[in-house]
Design an enzyme around this catalytic site. Structure first.
Site, PDB file in Angstrom:
ATOM      1  N   THR A  12       1.987  -3.926 -13.857  1.00  0.00           N
ATOM      2  CA  THR A  12       0.876  -4.549 -14.581  1.00  0.00           C
ATOM      3  C   THR A  12       0.526  -3.812 -15.863  1.00  0.00           C
ATOM      4  O   THR A  12       0.207  -4.432 -16.886  1.00  0.00           O
ATOM      5  CB  THR A  12      -0.367  -4.592 -13.675  1.00  0.00           C
ATOM      6  OG1 THR A  12      -0.090  -5.413 -12.538  1.00  0.00           O
ATOM      7  CG2 THR A  12      -1.576  -5.149 -14.399  1.00  0.00           C
ATOM      8  N   THR A  85       1.550  -1.208  -9.058  1.00  0.00           N
ATOM      9  CA  THR A  85       0.744  -0.621  -7.991  1.00  0.00           C
ATOM     10  C   THR A  85       1.110  -1.113  -6.598  1.00  0.00           C
ATOM     11  O   THR A  85       0.837  -0.432  -5.615  1.00  0.00           O
ATOM     12  CB  THR A  85      -0.756  -0.889  -8.230  1.00  0.00           C
ATOM     13  OG1 THR A  85      -0.991  -2.304  -8.256  1.00  0.00           O
ATOM     14  CG2 THR A  85      -1.212  -0.273  -9.543  1.00  0.00           C
ATOM     15  N   GLN A 267      -2.253   1.664  13.470  1.00  0.00           N
ATOM     16  CA  GLN A 267      -2.630   0.637  12.507  1.00  0.00           C
ATOM     17  C   GLN A 267      -3.879   1.015  11.727  1.00  0.00           C
ATOM     18  O   GLN A 267      -4.112   0.473  10.647  1.00  0.00           O
ATOM     19  CB  GLN A 267      -2.889  -0.691  13.229  1.00  0.00           C
ATOM     20  CG  GLN A 267      -1.681  -1.269  13.913  1.00  0.00           C
ATOM     21  CD  GLN A 267      -2.004  -2.545  14.679  1.00  0.00           C
ATOM     22  OE1 GLN A 267      -3.007  -3.202  14.426  1.00  0.00           O
ATOM     23  NE2 GLN A 267      -1.153  -2.901  15.629  1.00  0.00           N
TER      24      GLN A 267
END
Length: 331
Positions: A12, A85, A267
Site C-alpha cells: 500500500t 502489511t 488460537q
C-alpha cells in the site's frame, strides 16, 4: 556515515490511485523517498521488478528478498524492506530465521495508507525504519510501525483499520519513538554465529489448521492424514486444549510416523500452549504433536519452513522446534 539499502517489494505504501483503484506504481516510491536524504546517512533503493500486493506473496518472493539481502550484505550497514502489511509479519518471521548469523539491522515497514494520501502513516513509519537501520548494534529482523519497533518473529497484524496495525502480544517492544527514540537495548539480540543465509525450499506443503467445534477436528485430522503435508500447525483452544477426536489424533500420529512435524499453538492472541494445564491438552501431545508455546502462527510457519528447508532429521527437527533461536518464543 551509515549506508542503507532499501528494498521495495510492493504494498500500500507505494500505491497511487488508478482507474481500477489503488495499485503499485513503478518509480513512485523511489522518488518520494528522496525527502529522507540527510547528512550522515546514504541510501540506495532497489525496486523489485514485479511489485506485488503482499497477499500474493509466495516462498519464491521470500527467496528473492533473501537473495537481494545476501548479495548486498557486505556493502551496507543496514537494510529497510518496504512491504505490504497483510503478510509483513510472515516475511519478517521468515527473514528472522533464514538470515542466520545476521549482524546488521533488517527493518521491515509499510503503511495502512499510501504516501500519496494526505494522512498517510507511511512517512512516520519510514522515518523510524531509517533511524533503526542506522543502529549498528541492532542485529536482528524488526518491524517499525506506528512508533514502535517490534521483533519481527514476535509481531502480528492485529488491526486493519487503525494506524497501530502491529504489535507483539507476548513480547515487549524493542524501541518506542516519540520526540526522542527510546531504545530498549537490553532486549536486543546478539549475533549468533557466522553469516550463512538459507534459501527456502519452495515446494514444501505446510498448513495451519484451526480447530472449531463440530466437524472441525475431524476435518483437520483428515488433512493431516491424507493431505500430503510436510508439516502442520494446529491452532487449538486456550492453553493447547483440543477434543480427543480419534480422527484428529490419528492424523497427528500419521504425521509423526512420517517424520513430519505438527506444532500445537493457541488460537488466542495472548498466552501460550501449556501441556498439562488441562487434561484436554494431553491427547494431542501423546499422539505426537509438539507444543509451540507462545509462538505466533506467522513465526511457527516460518520456523517450520526454514528448518524443513535445512533438511534436519526428525529428532533434530523436533529439538530445534523446541528451542528459541531468535527470541521468537518464551522458554
Amino acid at each position: 556515515m551509515s549506508r542503507i539499502l532499501v528494498l521495495y517489494t510492493g504494498g500500500t505504501i507505494g500505491m497511487d490511485h488508478t482507474p481500477e483503484g489503488l495499485a503499485p506504481v513503478p518509480g513512485l516510491l523511489p522518488r518520494l523517498l528522496q525527502r529522507f536524504e540527510r547528512p550522515g546517512m546514504q541510501f540506495d533503493v532497489v525496486e523489485f521488478e514485479q511489485l506485488i500486493d503482499s497477499s500474493a506473496i509466495t516462498p519464491r518472493q521470500w527467496n528473492q528478498i533473501i537473495d537481494a539481502l545476501s548479495a548486498s550484505y557486505a556493502r551496507y550497514d543496514g537494510f529497510v524492506v518496504i512491504h505490504g502489511t497483510d503478510t509483513l509479519a510472515y516475511t519478517a518471521s521468515v527473514l528472522a530465521f533464514a538470515l542466520r548469523g545476521l549482524a546488521k539491522p533488517v527493518v521491515l515497514t509499510g503503511a495502512q495508507l499510501p504516501l500519496v494520501h494526505p494522512r498517510s502513516d507511511g512517512w512516520a513509519n519510514l522515518a523510524d525504519a531509517f533511524e533503526a537501520a542506522c543502529q549498528a548494534d541492532l542485529t536482528e529482523v524488526v518491524i517499525a510501525f506506528d512508533r514502535l519497533l517490534l521483533r519481527g518473529c514476535r509481531a502480528r497484524k492485529l488491526d486493519a483499520e487503525r494506524f497501530d496495525g502491529f504489535n507483539s502480544p507476548n513480547a515487549a517492544p524493542l524501541a518506542e519513538f516519540a520526540i526522542s527514540a527510546h531504545w530498549h537495548r537490553q532486549r536486543w539480540l546478539r549475533p549468533d554465529g557466522e553469516w550463512r543465509p538459507l534459501r527456502l525450499e519452495e515446494n514444501l506443503k505446510l498448513a495451519a489448521l484451526m480447530l472449531t467445534p463440530g466437524h472441525g477436528s475431524t476435518l483437520a485430522g483428515q488433512a493431516l492424514r491424507d493431505g500430503g503435508l510436510d508439516g502442520a500447525i494446529l491452532l487449538s483452544y486456550g492453553s493447547g486444549n483440543a477434543p480427543a477426536d480419534p480422527a484428529l489424533l490419528d492424523g497427528v500420529a500419521a504425521m509423526r510416523a512420517r517424520g513430519c512435524p505438527v506444532l500445537t499453538l493457541t488460537q488466542v492472541v495472548k498466552g501460550a500452549v501449556a501441556v498439562g494445564a488441562y487434561a484436554a491438552s494431553q491427547p494431542l501431545a501423546r499422539a505426537g504433536a509438539q507444543p509451540g508455546g507462545d509462538l505466533t502462527p506467522e513465526a511457527a510457519l516460518a520456523k517450520l519452513h526454514v528448518l524443513l528447508s535445512a533438511g534436519l532429521a526428525p529428532e533434530a527437527l523436533r529439538e530445534a522446534l523446541g528451542r528459541s533461536w531468535r527470541g521468537e518464543m518464551t522458554v
